[in-house]
Design a protein around this motif. Structure first.
Motif, PDB file in Angstrom:
ATOM      1  N   VAL A  24      -6.529   5.972 -35.167  1.00  0.00           N
ATOM      2  CA  VAL A  24      -5.341   5.831 -36.011  1.00  0.00           C
ATOM      3  C   VAL A  24      -4.990   4.351 -36.166  1.00  0.00           C
ATOM      4  O   VAL A  24      -5.429   3.516 -35.389  1.00  0.00           O
ATOM      5  CB  VAL A  24      -4.146   6.600 -35.414  1.00  0.00           C
ATOM      6  N   TYR A  25      -4.168   4.064 -37.179  1.00  0.00           N
ATOM      7  CA  TYR A  25      -3.861   2.675 -37.481  1.00  0.00           C
ATOM      8  C   TYR A  25      -2.472   2.513 -38.072  1.00  0.00           C
ATOM      9  O   TYR A  25      -2.096   1.405 -38.462  1.00  0.00           O
ATOM     10  CB  TYR A  25      -4.889   2.094 -38.480  1.00  0.00           C
ATOM     11  N   SER A  26      -1.695   3.598 -38.148  1.00  0.00           N
ATOM     12  CA  SER A  26      -0.396   3.524 -38.814  1.00  0.00           C
ATOM     13  C   SER A  26       0.480   4.684 -38.354  1.00  0.00           C
ATOM     14  O   SER A  26       0.005   5.640 -37.722  1.00  0.00           O
ATOM     15  CB  SER A  26      -0.576   3.625 -40.339  1.00  0.00           C
ATOM     16  N   LEU A  27       1.770   4.604 -38.703  1.00  0.00           N
ATOM     17  CA  LEU A  27       2.705   5.685 -38.397  1.00  0.00           C
ATOM     18  C   LEU A  27       2.231   7.007 -38.989  1.00  0.00           C
ATOM     19  O   LEU A  27       2.253   8.044 -38.326  1.00  0.00           O
ATOM     20  CB  LEU A  27       4.093   5.340 -38.940  1.00  0.00           C
ATOM     21  N   GLU A  28       1.780   6.975 -40.242  1.00  0.00           N
ATOM     22  CA  GLU A  28       1.395   8.216 -40.918  1.00  0.00           C
ATOM     23  C   GLU A  28       0.191   8.873 -40.248  1.00  0.00           C
ATOM     24  O   GLU A  28       0.140  10.105 -40.120  1.00  0.00           O
ATOM     25  CB  GLU A  28       1.089   7.935 -42.399  1.00  0.00           C
ATOM     26  N   THR A  29      -0.794   8.083 -39.823  1.00  0.00           N
ATOM     27  CA  THR A  29      -1.968   8.674 -39.182  1.00  0.00           C
ATOM     28  C   THR A  29      -1.609   9.249 -37.815  1.00  0.00           C
ATOM     29  O   THR A  29      -2.138  10.290 -37.418  1.00  0.00           O
ATOM     30  CB  THR A  29      -3.109   7.651 -39.061  1.00  0.00           C
ATOM     31  N   VAL A  30      -0.715   8.598 -37.097  1.00  0.00           N
ATOM     32  CA  VAL A  30      -0.264   9.123 -35.799  1.00  0.00           C
ATOM     33  C   VAL A  30       0.507  10.423 -36.000  1.00  0.00           C
ATOM     34  O   VAL A  30       0.277  11.426 -35.308  1.00  0.00           O
ATOM     35  CB  VAL A  30       0.605   8.093 -35.053  1.00  0.00           C
ATOM     36  N   GLN A  31       1.448  10.425 -36.938  1.00  0.00           N
ATOM     37  CA  GLN A  31       2.243  11.624 -37.197  1.00  0.00           C
ATOM     38  C   GLN A  31       1.358  12.792 -37.628  1.00  0.00           C
ATOM     39  O   GLN A  31       1.578  13.945 -37.211  1.00  0.00           O
ATOM     40  CB  GLN A  31       3.312  11.343 -38.254  1.00  0.00           C
ATOM     41  N   ALA A  32       0.351  12.512 -38.447  1.00  0.00           N
ATOM     42  CA  ALA A  32      -0.549  13.572 -38.900  1.00  0.00           C
ATOM     43  C   ALA A  32      -1.328  14.156 -37.728  1.00  0.00           C
ATOM     44  O   ALA A  32      -1.504  15.378 -37.636  1.00  0.00           O
ATOM     45  CB  ALA A  32      -1.507  13.034 -39.960  1.00  0.00           C
ATOM     46  N   ALA A  33      -1.803  13.301 -36.835  1.00  0.00           N
ATOM     47  CA  ALA A  33      -2.594  13.774 -35.689  1.00  0.00           C
ATOM     48  C   ALA A  33      -1.761  14.655 -34.766  1.00  0.00           C
ATOM     49  O   ALA A  33      -2.211  15.724 -34.327  1.00  0.00           O
ATOM     50  CB  ALA A  33      -3.165  12.582 -34.926  1.00  0.00           C
ATOM     51  N   ILE A  34      -0.549  14.221 -34.468  1.00  0.00           N
ATOM     52  CA  ILE A  34       0.305  15.004 -33.565  1.00  0.00           C
ATOM     53  C   ILE A  34       0.742  16.302 -34.238  1.00  0.00           C
ATOM     54  O   ILE A  34       0.750  17.375 -33.611  1.00  0.00           O
ATOM     55  CB  ILE A  34       1.510  14.170 -33.106  1.00  0.00           C
ATOM     56  N   ALA A  35       1.079  16.240 -35.519  1.00  0.00           N
ATOM     57  CA  ALA A  35       1.468  17.455 -36.248  1.00  0.00           C
ATOM     58  C   ALA A  35       0.310  18.446 -36.316  1.00  0.00           C
ATOM     59  O   ALA A  35       0.503  19.663 -36.189  1.00  0.00           O
ATOM     60  CB  ALA A  35       1.952  17.098 -37.647  1.00  0.00           C
ATOM     61  N   ALA A  36      -0.902  17.946 -36.511  1.00  0.00           N
ATOM     62  CA  ALA A  36      -2.081  18.812 -36.556  1.00  0.00           C
ATOM     63  C   ALA A  36      -2.297  19.496 -35.217  1.00  0.00           C
ATOM     64  O   ALA A  36      -2.594  20.700 -35.157  1.00  0.00           O
ATOM     65  CB  ALA A  36      -3.313  18.000 -36.948  1.00  0.00           C
ATOM     66  N   THR A  55      -4.247  -6.435 -37.102  1.00  0.00           N
ATOM     67  CA  THR A  55      -3.229  -5.950 -38.036  1.00  0.00           C
ATOM     68  C   THR A  55      -2.268  -4.951 -37.409  1.00  0.00           C
ATOM     69  O   THR A  55      -1.315  -4.520 -38.070  1.00  0.00           O
ATOM     70  CB  THR A  55      -3.884  -5.290 -39.269  1.00  0.00           C
ATOM     71  N   VAL A  56      -2.510  -4.563 -36.156  1.00  0.00           N
ATOM     72  CA  VAL A  56      -1.638  -3.601 -35.461  1.00  0.00           C
ATOM     73  C   VAL A  56      -1.160  -4.230 -34.157  1.00  0.00           C
ATOM     74  O   VAL A  56      -1.967  -4.565 -33.301  1.00  0.00           O
ATOM     75  CB  VAL A  56      -2.379  -2.284 -35.156  1.00  0.00           C
ATOM     76  N   ASP A  57       0.148  -4.401 -34.008  1.00  0.00           N
ATOM     77  CA  ASP A  57       0.705  -4.952 -32.775  1.00  0.00           C
ATOM     78  C   ASP A  57       0.593  -3.907 -31.671  1.00  0.00           C
ATOM     79  O   ASP A  57       1.159  -2.813 -31.780  1.00  0.00           O
ATOM     80  CB  ASP A  57       2.167  -5.342 -32.982  1.00  0.00           C
ATOM     81  N   ILE A  58      -0.128  -4.217 -30.608  1.00  0.00           N
ATOM     82  CA  ILE A  58      -0.442  -3.221 -29.596  1.00  0.00           C
ATOM     83  C   ILE A  58       0.798  -2.728 -28.856  1.00  0.00           C
ATOM     84  O   ILE A  58       0.918  -1.540 -28.535  1.00  0.00           O
ATOM     85  CB  ILE A  58      -1.509  -3.780 -28.613  1.00  0.00           C
ATOM     86  N   ASP A  59       1.758  -3.602 -28.603  1.00  0.00           N
ATOM     87  CA  ASP A  59       2.960  -3.197 -27.877  1.00  0.00           C
ATOM     88  C   ASP A  59       3.851  -2.304 -28.736  1.00  0.00           C
ATOM     89  O   ASP A  59       4.334  -1.261 -28.281  1.00  0.00           O
ATOM     90  CB  ASP A  59       3.733  -4.429 -27.410  1.00  0.00           C
ATOM     91  N   GLY A  60       4.072  -2.713 -29.975  1.00  0.00           N
ATOM     92  CA  GLY A  60       4.881  -1.900 -30.880  1.00  0.00           C
ATOM     93  C   GLY A  60       4.229  -0.562 -31.156  1.00  0.00           C
ATOM     94  O   GLY A  60       4.904   0.477 -31.212  1.00  0.00           O
ATOM     95  N   PHE A  61       2.910  -0.571 -31.324  1.00  0.00           N
ATOM     96  CA  PHE A  61       2.175   0.669 -31.568  1.00  0.00           C
ATOM     97  C   PHE A  61       2.310   1.621 -30.390  1.00  0.00           C
ATOM     98  O   PHE A  61       2.556   2.820 -30.569  1.00  0.00           O
ATOM     99  CB  PHE A  61       0.696   0.356 -31.822  1.00  0.00           C
ATOM    100  N   ALA A  62       2.153   1.089 -29.175  1.00  0.00           N
ATOM    101  CA  ALA A  62       2.257   1.925 -27.980  1.00  0.00           C
ATOM    102  C   ALA A  62       3.635   2.565 -27.870  1.00  0.00           C
ATOM    103  O   ALA A  62       3.759   3.755 -27.556  1.00  0.00           O
ATOM    104  CB  ALA A  62       1.944   1.102 -26.731  1.00  0.00           C
ATOM    105  N   GLU A  63       4.681   1.795 -28.140  1.00  0.00           N
ATOM    106  CA  GLU A  63       6.035   2.354 -28.056  1.00  0.00           C
ATOM    107  C   GLU A  63       6.243   3.452 -29.090  1.00  0.00           C
ATOM    108  O   GLU A  63       6.888   4.472 -28.807  1.00  0.00           O
ATOM    109  CB  GLU A  63       7.068   1.234 -28.244  1.00  0.00           C
ATOM    110  N   MET A  64       5.702   3.262 -30.281  1.00  0.00           N
ATOM    111  CA  MET A  64       5.810   4.280 -31.330  1.00  0.00           C
ATOM    112  C   MET A  64       5.120   5.568 -30.894  1.00  0.00           C
ATOM    113  O   MET A  64       5.698   6.666 -30.986  1.00  0.00           O
ATOM    114  CB  MET A  64       5.181   3.777 -32.626  1.00  0.00           C
ATOM    115  N   VAL A  65       3.886   5.465 -30.407  1.00  0.00           N
ATOM    116  CA  VAL A  65       3.136   6.659 -30.005  1.00  0.00           C
ATOM    117  C   VAL A  65       3.802   7.353 -28.826  1.00  0.00           C
ATOM    118  O   VAL A  65       3.944   8.584 -28.814  1.00  0.00           O
ATOM    119  CB  VAL A  65       1.681   6.296 -29.664  1.00  0.00           C
ATOM    120  N   LYS A  66       4.240   6.587 -27.848  1.00  0.00           N
ATOM    121  CA  LYS A  66       4.880   7.188 -26.671  1.00  0.00           C
ATOM    122  C   LYS A  66       6.151   7.926 -27.062  1.00  0.00           C
ATOM    123  O   LYS A  66       6.440   9.015 -26.535  1.00  0.00           O
ATOM    124  CB  LYS A  66       5.155   6.109 -25.617  1.00  0.00           C
TER     125      LYS A  66
END
Length: 279
Positions: A24-36, A55-66
Motif C-alpha cells: 500500500v502507499y496511500s490512505l485509500e489503499t490502506v482503507q481498501a485492504a482493511i475493508a476487504a 514519497t510516504v512519511d514512515i511515521d505518519g503512515f504508521a500512525e494512520m495504519v495503527k
C-alpha cells in the motif's frame, strides 16, 4: 485489532491458510485492504516497501495504519516490506511496525546470514518479528521492484540460513516473479515441498499477482502462510483511472480517489478469499 505478524502467521501455518500482504502507499489503499479483510472476516497484512519512503512519511503512515487497525474487527499487522538498509528497519521499529523484512538476497550467503542475524537480534529486542529472503526473484511486467537474478532457493541453505539467523518467517524463491509473468509461469512445487521439509517456520510467497489460482492453492497446501500482492491491485486502480479520464471532462480528485478505492477493494477481497484455502 493490531497484532504481531508472527502470531498471525503461526495461526495460518497451524490451520492451513495464507494471509494476504497488500503493498500500500496511500490512505485509500490502506482503507481498501482493511475493508476487504473485514468483508471476508480474515486477517490482513498492510505492507509498506522501503522503495516508497521517498514519497510516504514512515511515521505518519504508521500512525494512520495503527489507528485504522485498532478500529478494525479483524486482525491487522503492519509490515515493512523489502528493506535493504538497517536505518530504515530501525525507523520502522520505532514507528511501531509489527514486522520487518530485511532483504539481503543480493549478497552472498555468508554476508546475508551475518546482516540478517544482526537485524533479527535488533528487532527481537523490540518484540518485532522478522522476514528474510534466500534466493532471488526475477522481475516481471508492470513491477516497480528491483531486478533479481531469479535464482531459486536451495533447501539445505534455507535450513542453514534459518538456524543461523533466527528469523521468524522465510521468503522462498520457487519461480514466481515480482509483477506479472511474461510467458507461462514455471513454479517449482516440488522444491517448495522440500523446503517445507527442511524449514519449520512459516514460509512466504512473493509474487502473488498473476500466479494461477490452482498453483496458489497448492503452495498453501505446501506450507505458504503469507502471500504478497501488489501489481494486480495497482493495475486495477490504474485501469479505473484511465476509464474515468476517458469518460469525464472534469472530476474532483476526492471523487477519483473514492472511485479507485471502490475498484480495488473487490480485487483485494478475491485474493483474501483465495488465500483462505477453503473448499
Amino acid at each position: 485489532m493490531l497484532i504481531n505478524t508472527k502470531v498471525m502467521l503461526q495461526d495460518a501455518q497451524k490451520n492451513g491458510y495464507a494471509v494476504a500482504a497488500f503493498n500500500v502507499y496511500s490512505l485509500e489503499t490502506v482503507q481498501a485492504a482493511i475493508a476487504a479483510a473485514e468483508a471476508k472476516r480474515r486477517p490482513v497484512i498492510i505492507a509498506l516497501g522501503e522503495r516508497y519512503l521517498p514519497t510516504v512519511d514512515i511515521d505518519g503512515f504508521a500512525e494512520m495504519v495503527k489507528s485504522l487497525a485498532r478500529k478494525a474487527s479483524i486482525p491487522v499487522s503492519l509490515h515493512l516490506d523489502h528493506a535493504y538498509e538497517k536505518e530504515t528497519i530501525i525507523r520502522a521499529i520505532r514507528a511501531g511496525f509489527n514486522s520487518v523484512m530485511y532483504d539481503g538476497s543480493k549478497h552472498d550467503l555468508d554476508t546475508n546470514i551475518r546482516y540478517t542475524k544482526e537485524i533479527a537480534e535488533i528487532a527481537h529486542l523490540a518484540g518485532i518479528s522478522v522476514e528474510a529472503e534466500i534466493g532471488s526473484m526475477a522481475k516481471g511486467a508492470f513491477s516497480d521492484e528491483e531486478e533479481g537474478t531469479g535464482s531459486l532457493t536451495d533447501p539445505d541453505l534455507a535450513a542453514q540460513f534459518v538456524e543461523e539467523t533466527g528469523v521468524d518467517f522465510l521468503a522462498a524463491a520457487i519461480g514466481t516473479v515480482h509483477g506479472m509473468y511474461q510467458g507461462e509461469p514455471n513454479i517449482d512445487l516440488e522444491l517448495l515441498e522440500t523446503i517445507r521439509q527442511r524449514v519449520d517456520i512459516p514460509l512466504v510467497l512473493h509474487g502473488g499477482s498473476g500466479t494461477p489460482h490452482d498453483t496458489i492453492q497448492k503452495t498453501i497446501e505446501s506450507g505458504i502462510c503469507k502471500i504478497n500482492v501488489n501489481t494486480e491491485v495497482s493495475i486495477a486502480a490504474v485501469n479505473r483511472l484511465k476509464n474515468v479520464l476517458a469518460t469525464e471532462d472534469t472530476m474532483h480528485l476526492s471523487v477519483v480517489m473514492e472511485s479507485i478505492q471502490s475498484e480495488i477493494q473487490p480485487a483485494m477481497e478475491s485474493f483474501i478469499q483465495l488465500f483462505a484455502n477453503t473448499k
